[in-house]
Design an enzyme around this catalytic site. Structure first.
Site, PDB file in Angstrom:
ATOM      1  N   GLY A   1       0.782  -1.234   0.000  1.00  0.00           N
ATOM      2  CA  GLY A   1       0.000   0.000   0.000  1.00  0.00           C
ATOM      3  C   GLY A   1       0.813   1.283   0.000  1.00  0.00           C
ATOM      4  O   GLY A   1       0.339   2.312   0.484  1.00  0.00           O
ATOM      5  N   SER A   2       2.015   1.247  -0.580  1.00  0.00           N
ATOM      6  CA  SER A   2       2.797   2.492  -0.574  1.00  0.00           C
ATOM      7  C   SER A   2       2.171   3.551  -1.497  1.00  0.00           C
ATOM      8  O   SER A   2       2.279   4.751  -1.226  1.00  0.00           O
ATOM      9  CB  SER A   2       4.259   2.225  -0.948  1.00  0.00           C
ATOM     10  N   ASN A   3       1.522   3.119  -2.550  1.00  0.00           N
ATOM     11  CA  ASN A   3       0.828   4.100  -3.408  1.00  0.00           C
ATOM     12  C   ASN A   3      -0.401   4.674  -2.703  1.00  0.00           C
ATOM     13  O   ASN A   3      -0.705   5.861  -2.847  1.00  0.00           O
ATOM     14  CB  ASN A   3       0.436   3.469  -4.745  1.00  0.00           C
TER      15      ASN A   3
ATOM     16  N   LYS B   1     -16.866 -14.238  -9.029  1.00  0.00           N
ATOM     17  CA  LYS B   1     -16.415 -12.841  -9.110  1.00  0.00           C
ATOM     18  C   LYS B   1     -17.599 -11.868  -9.138  1.00  0.00           C
ATOM     19  O   LYS B   1     -17.564 -10.817  -8.491  1.00  0.00           O
ATOM     20  CB  LYS B   1     -15.559 -12.654 -10.373  1.00  0.00           C
TER      21      LYS B   1
ATOM     22  N   ARG C   1      -6.287  -8.520  -8.375  1.00  0.00           N
ATOM     23  CA  ARG C   1      -7.371  -9.252  -9.044  1.00  0.00           C
ATOM     24  C   ARG C   1      -7.775  -8.519 -10.306  1.00  0.00           C
ATOM     25  O   ARG C   1      -7.718  -7.283 -10.342  1.00  0.00           O
ATOM     26  CB  ARG C   1      -8.605  -9.335  -8.143  1.00  0.00           C
TER      27      ARG C   1
ATOM     28  N   ILE D   1     -10.314  -6.913 -12.649  1.00  0.00           N
ATOM     29  CA  ILE D   1     -11.644  -6.306 -12.474  1.00  0.00           C
ATOM     30  C   ILE D   1     -12.595  -6.935 -13.508  1.00  0.00           C
ATOM     31  O   ILE D   1     -12.261  -7.057 -14.687  1.00  0.00           O
ATOM     32  CB  ILE D   1     -11.558  -4.769 -12.695  1.00  0.00           C
TER      33      ILE D   1
ATOM     34  N   ASN E   1      -5.584   2.319 -13.067  1.00  0.00           N
ATOM     35  CA  ASN E   1      -4.575   1.426 -12.477  1.00  0.00           C
ATOM     36  C   ASN E   1      -3.188   2.000 -12.716  1.00  0.00           C
ATOM     37  O   ASN E   1      -2.982   2.773 -13.647  1.00  0.00           O
ATOM     38  CB  ASN E   1      -4.680   0.045 -13.133  1.00  0.00           C
TER      39      ASN E   1
ATOM     40  N   HIS F   1       0.826   0.709 -13.247  1.00  0.00           N
ATOM     41  CA  HIS F   1       1.597  -0.502 -13.570  1.00  0.00           C
ATOM     42  C   HIS F   1       3.080  -0.125 -13.683  1.00  0.00           C
ATOM     43  O   HIS F   1       3.411   0.889 -14.310  1.00  0.00           O
ATOM     44  CB  HIS F   1       1.076  -1.100 -14.884  1.00  0.00           C
TER      45      HIS F   1
HETATM   46  C1  GRF Z   1       3.097  -0.952  -7.668  1.00  0.00           C
HETATM   47  O1  GRF Z   1       4.385  -1.157  -8.183  1.00  0.00           O
HETATM   48  C2  GRF Z   1       2.096  -0.838  -8.785  1.00  0.00           C
HETATM   49  O2  GRF Z   1       2.645  -0.333  -9.955  1.00  0.00           O
HETATM   50  C3  GRF Z   1       1.656  -2.271  -8.996  1.00  0.00           C
HETATM   51  O3  GRF Z   1       1.669  -2.839  -7.718  1.00  0.00           O
HETATM   52  C4  GRF Z   1       2.608  -2.176  -6.896  1.00  0.00           C
HETATM   53  C5  GRF Z   1       1.894  -1.808  -5.630  1.00  0.00           C
HETATM   54  O4  GRF Z   1       2.771  -1.330  -4.654  1.00  0.00           O
HETATM   55  N1  GRF Z   1       0.366  -2.317  -9.642  1.00  0.00           N
HETATM   56  P1  GRF Z   1       2.189  -0.727  -3.285  1.00  0.00           P
HETATM   57  O5  GRF Z   1       1.301  -1.809  -2.661  1.00  0.00           O
HETATM   58  O6  GRF Z   1       1.411   0.501  -3.622  1.00  0.00           O
HETATM   59  O7  GRF Z   1       3.385  -0.453  -2.437  1.00  0.00           O
END
Ligand code: GRF
Length: 188
Positions: A12-14, A65, A91, A93, A107, A109
């Protein structure tokens, strides 16, 4: 105030970067829900620390789902969510959410799509020997890591750069770009 929901399955760093962007007044939105399919993941802890409501589910407790996505959609509607932000949600969607939130799911990536979709994108790119690494923020469509690209960013690596350093740089880019893009989309 626009309302967003974050979907995460892991660290969950994002998610954290979005929380901090709101605190710093760089992102004008309220995170009204964290959806997670992984009980005990650190993203859930982050939600607790920040008084963010959660919907945590175990896919095995639903027949399919469609069923768990219906449950998620009901809460998203109740909370009047404007944008769904996937941040390490592991997962695919499905049709239920795609139909009910058309054009409202994004999303992030860790590669320059369409190169290296799917799992372990950074490792895939590293093994391939790419010299320019990057990230992509895109709309979510039915197939994995497809969908119209909204934003990308990249950097060149130096000779013999190790994968951990590259990964750290990727995450830095993500944490910088994702809040900016969310803000931009909410302003539209
Ligand atoms: C990120 O690298 C994102 O690009 C990918 O999953 C990772 C999630 O990292 N989809 P975090 O859980 O937000 O740290």
């Amino acid at each position: 105030m626009k309302k967003i929901a974050i979907f995460a399955s892991g660290f969950g760093s994002n998610f954290q970067a979005l929380i901090e962007a709101i605190e710093k007044d760089k992102l004008h939105a309220a995170i009204v829900l964290l959806v997670s399919d992984k009980e005990g993941c650190y993203a859930i802890e982050r939600a607790a620390q920040n008084n963010i409501d959660t919907f945590v589910f175990n896919a095995k407790n639903y027949p399919n789902k469609e069923a768990y996505e219906m449950a998620i959609a009901t809460i998203l509607k109740q909370k009047q969510v404007d944008l769904i932000v996937l941040a390490g949600y592991m997962r695919i969607i499905g049709k239920v959410l795609l139909d009910q939130f058309e054009g409202k799911i994004i999303n992030i990536h860790p590669s320059l799509l369409p190169a290296f979709p799917g799992l372990h994108a950074i490792e895939q790119a590293y093994q391939y020997g790419v010299k320019i690494f990057g990230i992509t923020i895109h709309y979510v469509e039915e197939d994995m890591d497809t969908g119209k690209i909204i934003a990308q960013d990249c950097f060149k690596i130096s000779e013999n750069e190790d994968i951990d350093t590259i990964e750290a740089q990727i995450h830095q880019l993500e944490h910088h770009l994702y809040p900016k893009v969310v803000e931009m989309l909410l302003k539209k």
